[in-house]
Design a protein around this motif. Structure first.
Motif, PDB file in Angstrom:
ATOM      1  N   ARG A 198      13.502  -3.473 -11.568  1.00 58.24           N
ATOM      2  CA  ARG A 198      12.817  -4.604 -10.941  1.00 58.24           C
ATOM      3  C   ARG A 198      13.768  -5.226  -9.927  1.00 58.24           C
ATOM      4  O   ARG A 198      14.983  -5.189 -10.083  1.00 58.24           O
ATOM      5  CB  ARG A 198      12.399  -5.638 -11.981  1.00 58.24           C
ATOM      6  CG  ARG A 198      13.556  -6.216 -12.759  1.00 58.24           C
ATOM      7  CD  ARG A 198      13.107  -7.147 -13.864  1.00 58.24           C
ATOM      8  NE  ARG A 198      14.244  -7.650 -14.620  1.00 58.24           N
ATOM      9  CZ  ARG A 198      14.134  -8.323 -15.755  1.00 58.24           C
ATOM     10  NH1 ARG A 198      12.939  -8.563 -16.258  1.00 58.24           N
ATOM     11  NH2 ARG A 198      15.208  -8.761 -16.385  1.00 58.24           N
TER      12      ARG A 198
ATOM     13  N   GLU B 185      -0.470   3.018  -9.534  1.00 55.65           N
ATOM     14  CA  GLU B 185       0.128   4.080  -8.739  1.00 55.65           C
ATOM     15  C   GLU B 185      -0.449   4.089  -7.333  1.00 55.65           C
ATOM     16  O   GLU B 185      -1.637   3.835  -7.128  1.00 55.65           O
ATOM     17  CB  GLU B 185      -0.125   5.442  -9.393  1.00 55.65           C
ATOM     18  CG  GLU B 185       0.472   6.603  -8.615  1.00 55.65           C
ATOM     19  CD  GLU B 185       0.202   7.941  -9.278  1.00 55.65           C
ATOM     20  OE1 GLU B 185       0.958   8.294 -10.220  1.00 55.65           O
ATOM     21  OE2 GLU B 185      -0.754   8.633  -8.864  1.00 55.65           O
TER      22      GLU B 185
ATOM     23  N   PRO C 111       0.633  -7.040  -6.640  1.00 54.68           N
ATOM     24  CA  PRO C 111       0.902  -5.982  -5.660  1.00 54.68           C
ATOM     25  C   PRO C 111      -0.336  -5.673  -4.826  1.00 54.68           C
ATOM     26  O   PRO C 111      -1.466  -5.846  -5.280  1.00 54.68           O
ATOM     27  CB  PRO C 111       1.288  -4.788  -6.534  1.00 54.68           C
ATOM     28  CG  PRO C 111       0.550  -5.015  -7.818  1.00 54.68           C
ATOM     29  CD  PRO C 111       0.552  -6.514  -8.016  1.00 54.68           C
TER      30      PRO C 111
ATOM     31  N   TRP D   8       8.067  -7.341 -10.780  1.00 54.21           N
ATOM     32  CA  TRP D   8       7.280  -6.159 -11.099  1.00 54.21           C
ATOM     33  C   TRP D   8       8.204  -4.936 -11.145  1.00 54.21           C
ATOM     34  O   TRP D   8       9.012  -4.718 -10.262  1.00 54.21           O
ATOM     35  CB  TRP D   8       6.178  -5.942 -10.074  1.00 54.21           C
ATOM     36  CG  TRP D   8       4.945  -6.758 -10.379  1.00 54.21           C
ATOM     37  CD1 TRP D   8       4.832  -8.117 -10.343  1.00 54.21           C
ATOM     38  CD2 TRP D   8       3.666  -6.257 -10.764  1.00 54.21           C
ATOM     39  NE1 TRP D   8       3.559  -8.504 -10.688  1.00 54.21           N
ATOM     40  CE2 TRP D   8       2.813  -7.382 -10.944  1.00 54.21           C
ATOM     41  CE3 TRP D   8       3.151  -4.979 -10.955  1.00 54.21           C
ATOM     42  CZ2 TRP D   8       1.484  -7.244 -11.338  1.00 54.21           C
ATOM     43  CZ3 TRP D   8       1.827  -4.842 -11.337  1.00 54.21           C
ATOM     44  CH2 TRP D   8       0.999  -5.976 -11.530  1.00 54.21           C
ATOM     45  N   TRP D   9       8.058  -4.158 -12.200  1.00 53.01           N
ATOM     46  CA  TRP D   9       8.879  -2.968 -12.384  1.00 53.01           C
ATOM     47  C   TRP D   9       8.276  -1.811 -11.591  1.00 53.01           C
ATOM     48  O   TRP D   9       7.052  -1.682 -11.489  1.00 53.01           O
ATOM     49  CB  TRP D   9       8.951  -2.610 -13.860  1.00 53.01           C
ATOM     50  CG  TRP D   9       9.601  -3.670 -14.703  1.00 53.01           C
ATOM     51  CD1 TRP D   9       9.087  -4.896 -15.020  1.00 53.01           C
ATOM     52  CD2 TRP D   9      10.880  -3.605 -15.321  1.00 53.01           C
ATOM     53  NE1 TRP D   9       9.963  -5.600 -15.808  1.00 53.01           N
ATOM     54  CE2 TRP D   9      11.073  -4.829 -16.012  1.00 53.01           C
ATOM     55  CE3 TRP D   9      11.873  -2.634 -15.374  1.00 53.01           C
ATOM     56  CZ2 TRP D   9      12.226  -5.093 -16.738  1.00 53.01           C
ATOM     57  CZ3 TRP D   9      13.021  -2.893 -16.098  1.00 53.01           C
ATOM     58  CH2 TRP D   9      13.194  -4.120 -16.770  1.00 53.01           C
ATOM     59  N   HIS D  10       9.123  -0.955 -11.046  1.00 52.85           N
ATOM     60  CA  HIS D  10       8.606   0.164 -10.272  1.00 52.85           C
ATOM     61  C   HIS D  10       9.603   1.317 -10.266  1.00 52.85           C
ATOM     62  O   HIS D  10      10.813   1.132 -10.415  1.00 52.85           O
ATOM     63  CB  HIS D  10       8.285  -0.258  -8.835  1.00 52.85           C
ATOM     64  CG  HIS D  10       9.368  -1.007  -8.140  1.00 52.85           C
ATOM     65  ND1 HIS D  10       9.683  -2.332  -8.422  1.00 52.85           N
ATOM     66  CD2 HIS D  10      10.242  -0.626  -7.160  1.00 52.85           C
ATOM     67  CE1 HIS D  10      10.677  -2.724  -7.658  1.00 52.85           C
ATOM     68  NE2 HIS D  10      11.039  -1.713  -6.887  1.00 52.85           N
TER      69      HIS D  10
ATOM     70  N   ILE E 138       5.489  -5.364  -3.241  1.00 55.46           N
ATOM     71  CA  ILE E 138       5.910  -5.343  -4.643  1.00 55.46           C
ATOM     72  C   ILE E 138       6.401  -6.743  -5.004  1.00 55.46           C
ATOM     73  O   ILE E 138       7.444  -7.188  -4.505  1.00 55.46           O
ATOM     74  CB  ILE E 138       7.023  -4.313  -4.876  1.00 55.46           C
ATOM     75  CG1 ILE E 138       6.574  -2.924  -4.415  1.00 55.46           C
ATOM     76  CG2 ILE E 138       7.421  -4.290  -6.353  1.00 55.46           C
ATOM     77  CD1 ILE E 138       7.658  -1.870  -4.514  1.00 55.46           C
TER      78      ILE E 138
ATOM     79  N   VAL F 156       4.641   5.773  -5.733  1.00 52.67           N
ATOM     80  CA  VAL F 156       5.200   4.595  -6.395  1.00 52.67           C
ATOM     81  C   VAL F 156       4.375   4.285  -7.635  1.00 52.67           C
ATOM     82  O   VAL F 156       3.138   4.246  -7.571  1.00 52.67           O
ATOM     83  CB  VAL F 156       5.190   3.369  -5.460  1.00 52.67           C
ATOM     84  CG1 VAL F 156       5.874   2.180  -6.138  1.00 52.67           C
ATOM     85  CG2 VAL F 156       5.862   3.683  -4.134  1.00 52.67           C
ATOM     86  N   ARG F 157       5.039   4.079  -8.752  1.00 53.15           N
ATOM     87  CA  ARG F 157       4.377   3.618  -9.972  1.00 53.15           C
ATOM     88  C   ARG F 157       4.929   2.241 -10.318  1.00 53.15           C
ATOM     89  O   ARG F 157       6.144   2.032 -10.328  1.00 53.15           O
ATOM     90  CB  ARG F 157       4.584   4.606 -11.118  1.00 53.15           C
ATOM     91  CG  ARG F 157       3.764   5.879 -10.923  1.00 53.15           C
ATOM     92  CD  ARG F 157       3.810   6.814 -12.107  1.00 53.15           C
ATOM     93  NE  ARG F 157       2.833   7.885 -11.930  1.00 53.15           N
ATOM     94  CZ  ARG F 157       2.649   8.893 -12.789  1.00 53.15           C
ATOM     95  NH1 ARG F 157       3.392   8.960 -13.896  1.00 53.15           N
ATOM     96  NH2 ARG F 157       1.737   9.817 -12.543  1.00 53.15           N
ATOM     97  N   LEU F 158       4.012   1.301 -10.589  1.00 50.35           N
ATOM     98  CA  LEU F 158       4.373  -0.090 -10.847  1.00 50.35           C
ATOM     99  C   LEU F 158       3.846  -0.540 -12.199  1.00 50.35           C
ATOM    100  O   LEU F 158       2.815  -0.051 -12.676  1.00 50.35           O
ATOM    101  CB  LEU F 158       3.794  -1.008  -9.766  1.00 50.35           C
ATOM    102  CG  LEU F 158       4.092  -0.723  -8.311  1.00 50.35           C
ATOM    103  CD1 LEU F 158       2.916   0.010  -7.685  1.00 50.35           C
ATOM    104  CD2 LEU F 158       4.347  -2.017  -7.554  1.00 50.35           C
TER     105      LEU F 158
END
Length: 283
Positions: free
Chosen positions: A175, A253, A42, A268-270, A264, A191-193
Motif C-alpha cells: 500500500r 482487477e 479506485p 488500498w493494497w495493490h 489508487i 493491476v489487482r487491488l
C-alpha cells in the motif's frame, strides 16, 4: 459513488475472484473529486485519457522503425540519453531466485533493454521507483502533471516515479502512503487491488506464515525473493482464496495499456504485473 461488488461464497468454495474497477463516466475534475478522490475509491479513467503525455512518444519508439503502435516498442536512446550522466535505481532478477538492487547509469539500462529485447534473456533489469526529481529538466518536461493531479487536491504532488522494464515485471502486494495516479506509458500491465481491510488481512496472513514482520509500504528485498514473495504472489495471483473466512470481499482487477490511467486511493493494497512481451513502462 462506486458500487462495491461482492459474491456469496461458502466456506468450502472460497475462490479468488476479481471485479472490474469502475470506469469514470464523467471526466470533470469536480466529479472525480466528489465521487472517488474524497471517498477514497479506485477508478479507471477513460481509455487513452493520458495518451498525449509527451513521454509516450518521446521515451518509446517502435522496434525496426515501424509506425508507432504497430510493433514492439523499445526505449528511444537518442531522446533519453544526453551528455549528462544520470544515475538511477535498478533491480536485477536472475535465475535461482537471485535479486539485487543498485544504482547505475541510465545509459547502462537503456543499452541493456535494447540488447535484451533481441536476445530474449531470462535475466531482468528493472528501472524501479526512479524519482522524476532526479532527472534533468529536459526529461522532466516529458511528464507534466495531469490536470486531475493539479486541480483535485491541494496541488501538493508528493513524488512521481518511473517504472520501466521488459515484461514480465512484478510489484508485490503493498500500500502507498499517498493517493496514486498510475499512468501506463508503454506495454501492458495488470493491476489487482484490495480494500484496506482485505489487503491487510492478506498481508498479515502471509507475514504470519512466513514468520516475518516487514513493512507493507515499501518494495523490500524480502518481497522480491524467497518464501515471502512466493506466499504473496500465490495469495494475490495464484489459486488460493482472497480474504478471511469472516471477510469475503473481493479484490478488483484492471488491465492498462498505453495512455490509460488508474486512481489508487491511499491505503488500498495493490500488486502489479507487466504482461506480454517487450518494454513496459508506467509512472
Amino acid at each position: 459513488m462506486s458500487a462495491r461488488i461482492f459474491l456469496r461464497q461458502s466456506a468450502t468454495t472460497r475462490v479468488a475472484a476479481f471485479a472490474p474497477v469502475q470506469a469514470l463516466s464523467d471526466t470533470t475534475v469536480d466529479h472525480f473529486r466528489q465521487h472517488f478522490f474524497r471517498p477514497g475509491l479506485p477508478v479507471i479513467f477513460p481509455r487513452g485519457q493520458f495518451a498525449d503525455l509527451p513521454a509516450l512518444k518521446n521515451w518509446f519508439r517502435p522496434k525496426d522503425g515501424e509506425l508507432h503502435g504497430s510493433s514492439e516498442l523499445i526505449l528511444d536512446r537518442s531522446h533519453i540519453l544526453g551528455h549528462d550522466e544520470i544515475m538511477v535505481p535498478l533491480e536485477l532478477t536472475s535465475s535461482g531466485d537471485n535479486f539485487q538492487r543498485f544504482r547505475a547509469p541510465l545509459s547502462m539500462f537503456v543499452e541493456w533493454s535494447q540488447q535484451a529485447t533481441s536476445s530474449r534473456t531470462t535475466d531482468r533489469l528493472y528501472l524501479a521507483q526512479a524519482s522524476l526529481s532526479d532527472l534533468p529538466q529536459r526529461l522532466k518536461n516529458d511528464f507534466p502533471a495531469p490536470t486531475y493531479v493539479v486541480n483535485t487536491g491541494k496541488n501538493d504532488i508528493y513524488d512521481t516515479n518511473l517504472w520501466i522494464g521488459l515484461a514480465p515485471t512484478y510489484t508485490p502486494l503493498h500500500r502507498d502512503p499517498n493517493p496514486n495516479l498510475f499512468v501506463q506509458l508503454a506495454g501492458t500491465k495488470t493491476v489487482r487491488l484490495f480494500e484496506p481491510t482485505v489487503g491487510a488481512d492478506i498481508f498479515t496472513r502471509v507475514q504470519e506464515e512466513a514468520n516475518t514482520n516487514n513493512s507493507a509500504a515499501f518494495r523490500g528485498d524480502e518481497m522480491m525473493k524467497g518464501r515471502e514473495r512466493e506466499l504473496l504472489e500465490n495469495e494475490v495471483w495464484g489459486g488460493r482464496p482472497c480474504g478471511s473466512a469472516t471477510n469475503r470481499a473481493l479484490g478488483y482487477e484492471v488491465q492498462l495499456g498505453p495512455g490509460d490511467g488508474l486512481f489508487i486511493p491511499k491505503g488500498w493494497w495493490h500488486s502489479i504485473k507487466g504482461v506480454g512481451e517487450g518494454i513496459t513502462g508506467s509512472s
